[in-house]
Design an enzyme around this catalytic site. Structure first.
Site, mmCIF file in Angstrom:
data_model
loop_
_atom_site.group_PDB
_atom_site.id
_atom_site.type_symbol
_atom_site.label_atom_id
_atom_site.label_comp_id
_atom_site.label_asym_id
_atom_site.label_seq_id
_atom_site.Cartn_x
_atom_site.Cartn_y
_atom_site.Cartn_z
ATOM 1 C CG MET A 384 -0.756 -2.416 10.853
ATOM 2 S SD MET A 384 -1.957 -4.168 10.494
ATOM 3 C CE MET A 384 -3.526 -3.524 11.206
ATOM 4 C CG HIS A 418 -2.411 -5.478 0.667
ATOM 5 N ND1 HIS A 418 -2.624 -6.779 0.156
ATOM 6 C CD2 HIS A 418 -2.791 -5.354 2.235
ATOM 7 C CE1 HIS A 418 -2.874 -7.581 1.520
ATOM 8 N NE2 HIS A 418 -2.954 -6.679 2.459
ATOM 9 C CD GLU A 419 -1.120 -2.538 3.820
ATOM 10 O OE1 GLU A 419 -2.062 -2.750 4.840
ATOM 11 O OE2 GLU A 419 -0.521 -3.803 3.749
#
Ligand SMILES: [Zn+2]
Length: 1004
Positions: A384, A418-419
């Site tokens: 996240m 991605h993060e």
């Protein structure tokens, strides 16, 4: 947010050999303890609501206020507010009295107030897992109102006060009416997860107020809101507490305006026991030792940001640190043993390089002074992207170079890429509302490939692996009639989890890649830069992006309305199949082609009444035996169009969708297919590696859906012995495993497996087995990635389709391991060897692997050992494994679903898994139903192999008996199984007929 890859492109015998077993979605635990907590909470909640009801009724009677007059507003939906620019929802005349207007009954916040700053103080009690807090919110009034409506969920709200602060420009409230405001009452409205403060007097537009609320709640043992987690260090259980607020769980930790558009600044202060460290988005500003021995840590004020990106953690992790070229401090926090063994060093190293990469690419600096990466043992997602404090599940960030396979390293790398991308696309510029979640997720997923190419140019991810892992993968799903448009309307909280699916991630990425290719790198980058600069610290909707990209095109005199084009792709479900044929008509000369578009669907019935049209950027090239001409771009807007193209004669072939940059399939007339197949057999490398992979995937799927005769793809892959590159092999093996699922219980199966082995044998023997042994340096970093992956792919195909030499080699390796107790199996192929060994060898090997599964501590190794246990032919052992998974704590809870799915992939375990799934549905559903992604993975994974009428009926009965028609997972499974059954009915005979004839068969 990183979802966990469920890789539905499954492997032969379902043994998921190349499947990333490290798909660790961790679900919210449903322990007895939690049930008790919930139960108590319900009782307490019920008692409270009764009490509230009594008081409210009494007050209502006294004041003659008829609260329930407006019951019909219960179902009112808020504006979805996404088209156009970021705006708060407009107020709809909230001037009425309570009896007339009850804005807390709407699904969206009323938009009358805007938070500017939160002062948040949280005291954390790790001894009894509770916390108490005080929030002081500076509010600006947009439209006059007597109601302050904000989100809370499960919070015990204690004191509430409101003061007038003055004008919006900060002028103090020194006139009458300033200072404390009298509160009429305040109450929770659980249906919409809101808390309402009713004032005696109206708040006035353009003025600033301060809302103070104190509250308390439990630090729950489930993975959302502010939750707790644990790990073992030196045989001692240690706890940590951290937050997961996306998408709508910040309201479980503090009262807030919990919609992405309500950006504000935050000052967070955490009070905690001295043995813990506290982390939040911003660096620590001050740390004070209190008289009671606790520590109060105050963090710097954040920039403007959405509530769901706020984060904090209280843990006793240690860290390693580095500094980016622009002075950003990067730390990786993890369990002390992981930090000391250096497992986090790889991620730290690439993060430093990635910050530099994104700053150069976007031409926008990283916004915060620090970036912490937190590796936690359990998390509901792979990771996240909280701004400045991104959280990763350990399996997606810790790397033990000695035992990790290259695919594990690749996947981990991509999660980090991605993060970090989200720090710009998401944190800095945030989608206005959840229907456009694909804007951030599609971008981050696309950049996984672009950013990984920056780190490892030789991997060539964006041009190659993207095709099989994203494009081909999502076209399987999006070709179903049960698919949905990428922009999905989201009205209520319960719908929000639903939008984080593969369509948002993978189709989003595929559309963005198509757009980047249409625009060209320079203009695409210029448009993105303008978009980020215009909306930084704010929100944006897809139209904001389209307008910036259109402007970038116009700046070069290119008149393409990107919004108009992209609306076709984002607001309609599915994708087109483009059929290109050489002109057959007498009227036109031969260098004309006819192009026809229609909605690609696997299901025949759905095809008939479908009139969707797309604006398609079709690239076409003409080639012959020795060369291929330059590509031309043709825009296709109508159902059928005729276009002029370069010189053609009977020996030239046409190729569409050059390098598969477009999100569509291409079909040709049979004569052209024949020429393309000849070309591949004679000299494949005239056609690009991406197109070779694309031709394979298109041909198999067109045949599966009935657009092409079954013999075409089979004849096409006859060229594979000449194929030197990994990607076309990977594309072929994915298609072959799909077919394998349909065929592995048929009488004539060996016709198919022999044909596959015949294609594989020569190159398999030429490449042999890897010789590297564990203990050498990291695998992929050595850059022979393409060769290693091809070798792995061939070994997997050979072993799973029954090559005897491959079996012997695997058995030798396992025997050597058992007798020497030294694992000399190269990490990159361990999963294949373990699985093959377990399926061929006796029960002792199963026990040996089971024992190793318990004794190893490396997360990646644990995964593949567990997976190998599902490969046994012994149904007694499989049954035992299933039962142990669900009823004991020997198998980690997050792995239970994988065990069931992998047993189902094994033809010997198929019936068992299907039966087990139905018998245990109540337990599984209770445990996983809230985690939608897990739930649909389980349902899809267990049912995708069903392909007989009998099984289809069993599925229908099961759906009916359990009332499971709603939700996306079951209708999708039903459609897939119906498709499987239909394929057998319509196409199986032709398929085997072709195989029975010689490989020199004619097409069709
Ligand atoms: Zn993401």
């Amino acid at each position: 947010m990183g979802l966990n890859d469920s890789s539905p492109g499954a492997m032969r015998n379902g043994r998921g050999l190349s499947d990333q077993w490290a798909e660790t979605v961790v679900v919210r635990p449903r322990t007895t303890e939690r049930h008790i907590t919930v139960h108590k909470r319900l009782v307490l909640g019920f008692a409270l609501s009764i009490l509230t009801l009594i008081i409210v009724t009494a007050v209502a009677v006294v004041l003659s206020v008829r609260f329930e007059d407006c019951g019909s507003r219960d179902v009112a939906t808020g504006e979805s507010g996404s088209r156009g620019s970021a705006k708060l929802n407009g107020s709809k005349g909230e001037r009425g009295d309570e009896e007339g207007v009850q804005p807390w009954r709407n699904l969206r916040l009323p938009g009358t107030l805007r938070p500017r700053h939160y002062d948040l103080r949280i005291a954390v009690y790790m001894d009894n897992f509770t916390f108490s807090g005080e929030v002081s919110i500076e509010l600006e009034c947009i439209n006059a109102t007597r109601f302050i409506v904000l989100h809370t969920d499960r919070l015990e709200v204690d004191r509430v006060s409101v003061t007038a602060e003055g004008g919006a420009n900060g002028r103090p409230a020194n006139r009458p009416g300033g200072g404390a405001m009298r509160i009429h009452r305040h109450f929770p409205h659980p249906t919409t997860q809101m808390h309402v403060v009713v004032l005696h007097r109206e708040l006035k537009p353009l003025r600033v107020y301060r809302l103070n609320i104190s509250f308390e709640a439990a630090i729950e043992n489930e993975l959302l809101g502010f939750f707790r987690s644990s790990y073992t260090l030196h045989r001692e259980k240690r706890f940590l507490a951290l937050t997961q607020f996306s998408p709508i769980h910040a309201r479980k930790a503090f009262p807030c305006f919990d919609e992405p558009v309500y950006k504000a600044t935050f000052s967070v202060t955490l009070r905690h026991d001295a043995q813990y460290t506290a982390l939040s988005n911003m660096p620590e500003e001050q740390s004070v030792l209190e008289e009671d021995g606790s520590i109060t840590t105050r963090f710097s004020r954040t920039p403007r940001m959405s509530t769901y990106y706020l984060a904090w953690a209280v843990c006793n992790f240690t860290f390693r640190e580095t500094t980016s070229d622009t002075g950003v401090t990067i730390r990786l926090y993890a369990r002390p043993d992981a930090i000391s063994s250096g497992s986090g060093d790889y991620a730290l190293h690439i993060t430093k390089r990635l910050l530099g990469f994104y700053q150069d690419y976007f031409k926008v600096q990283y916004s915060l002074p620090k970036l912490d990466l937190l590796a936690v043992p359990k998390h509901p997602y792979a990771a996240m992207e909280n701004w400045g404090l991104s959280v990763f599940v350990e399996q997606k960030i810790l790397l033990d170079a000695e035992v990790s396979s290259s695919s594990y390293q690749m996947e981990l790398t991509m999660v980090v890429v991605h993060e970090i991308c989200h720090q710009w696309f998401g944190d800095l510029v945030t989608p206005v509302w959840w229907e456009d979640v694909w804007l951030k997720e599609g971008f981050a997923h696309y950049f996984e490939y672009v950013g990984t190419d920056f780190l490892f140019p030789k991997w060539n991810m964006e041009k190659q692996r993207f095709l099989t892992d994203v494009l081909h993968e999502v076209m399987l799903l999006d070709g179903l009639n049960s698919s949905h448009p990428i922009s999905q309307e989201v009205a209520q909280a319960a719908d929000i989890d639903r939008v984080f699916d593969w369509i948002a991630y993978k189709k989003g990425a595929a559309l963005i890649r198509m757009l980047a290719n249409v625009m060209g790198q320079t203009l695409f980058q210029r448009g993105l830069n303008d978009y980020l600069l215009s909306h930084m610290y704010g929100n944006a909707a897809r139209d904001d992006l389209w307008s910036k990209l259109t402007q970038a095109m116009r700046s070069e005199g290119l008149q393409i309305d990107i919004g108009q084009m992209m609306d076709r792709w984002t607001l309609q479900m599915g994708y087109p199949i483009v059929t290109i044929s050489k002109n057959q008509s007498e009227q036109l000369p031969t260098h004309y082609i006819t192009v026809h578009q229609e909605h690609f669907l696997y299901s025949q019935e759905a095809k008939s009444n479908n009139s969707l049209l797309w604006q398609i950027p079709l690239t076409v090239a003409v080639g012959n035996a020795s060369s291929v001409g330059s590509e031309s771009l043709i825009w296709i807007n109508n159902k059928t169009e005729t276009h002029r193209i370069g010189q053609m004669d009977d020996s030239t072939w046409l190729l569409g969708n050059i390098n598969q940059t477009g999100y569509f399939r291409v079909n040709y007339d049979l004569a052209n297919w024949k020429l393309l197949i000849q070309q591949l057999h004679n000299n494949p490398e005239i056609i690009s590696v991406g197109n070779r992979a694309g031709l394979i995937d298109d041909a198999f799927n067109l045949a599966r859906a009935g657009y092409l005769p079954q013999g075409v793809p089979l004849q096409l892959i006859g060229y594979l012995p000449e194929e030197p590159s990994f990607l076309p092999w990977h594309s072929a093996s994915r298609a072959l495993y799909q077919l394998d699922k349909l065929l592995d219980r048929t009488d004539e199966y060996s016709l198919f497996s022999d044909y596959v082995l015949k294609q594989v044998a020569a190159r398999y023997h030429r490449m042999g087995w890897p010789t590297n042994v564990p203990g050498s340096e990291g695998n992929v970093l050595q850059a022979s990635y393409q060769t290693e992956e091809l070798q792995r792919e061939l070994i997997m195909l050979a072993c799973s389709f029954g090559n005897k030499q491959c079996h012997r080699q695997a058995v030798t390796y396992i025997s050597d391991w058992i007798s020497s107790n030294k694992n000399r199996i190269p990490p990159n192929i361990r999963d294949i060897v373990y699985c093959t060994g377990v399926s061929l060898m006796d029960e002792d090997v199963w026990e040996f692997i089971w024992m190793k599964f318990h004794s190893t501590s490396a997360v990646s190794e644990k995964k593949i050992l567990l997976e190998a246990l599902t490969c046994s032919d012994n149904t007694f052992l499989l049954n035992r494994l299933l039962n142990l998974s669900l009823t004991s704590d020997l198998v980690p809870e997050q792995d239970v679903i994988d065990v069931i799915i992998h047993v189902g992939r094994n033809p010997q375990g198929r019936n068992l898994a299907w039966k087990y799934f139905r018998e245990k549905w109540d337990i599984l559903n209770a445990r996983y139903s809230e985690a939608l992604f897990m739930n649909s993975k389980l349902i899809g994974g267990v049912t995708e192999f069903l392909n007989t009428e009998k099984e289809l009926n069993e599925l229908k009965e099961f759906i009916q008996a359990n009332n499971l028609g709603a939700g996306p997972a079951m209708p999708r499974s039903l459609e897939i199984v119906e498709g499987n059954v239909r394929w057998h009915r319509l196409h199986r005979r032709h398929f085997f007929q072709w195989l029975r004839k010689s490989p020199n068969s004619n097409l069709g």
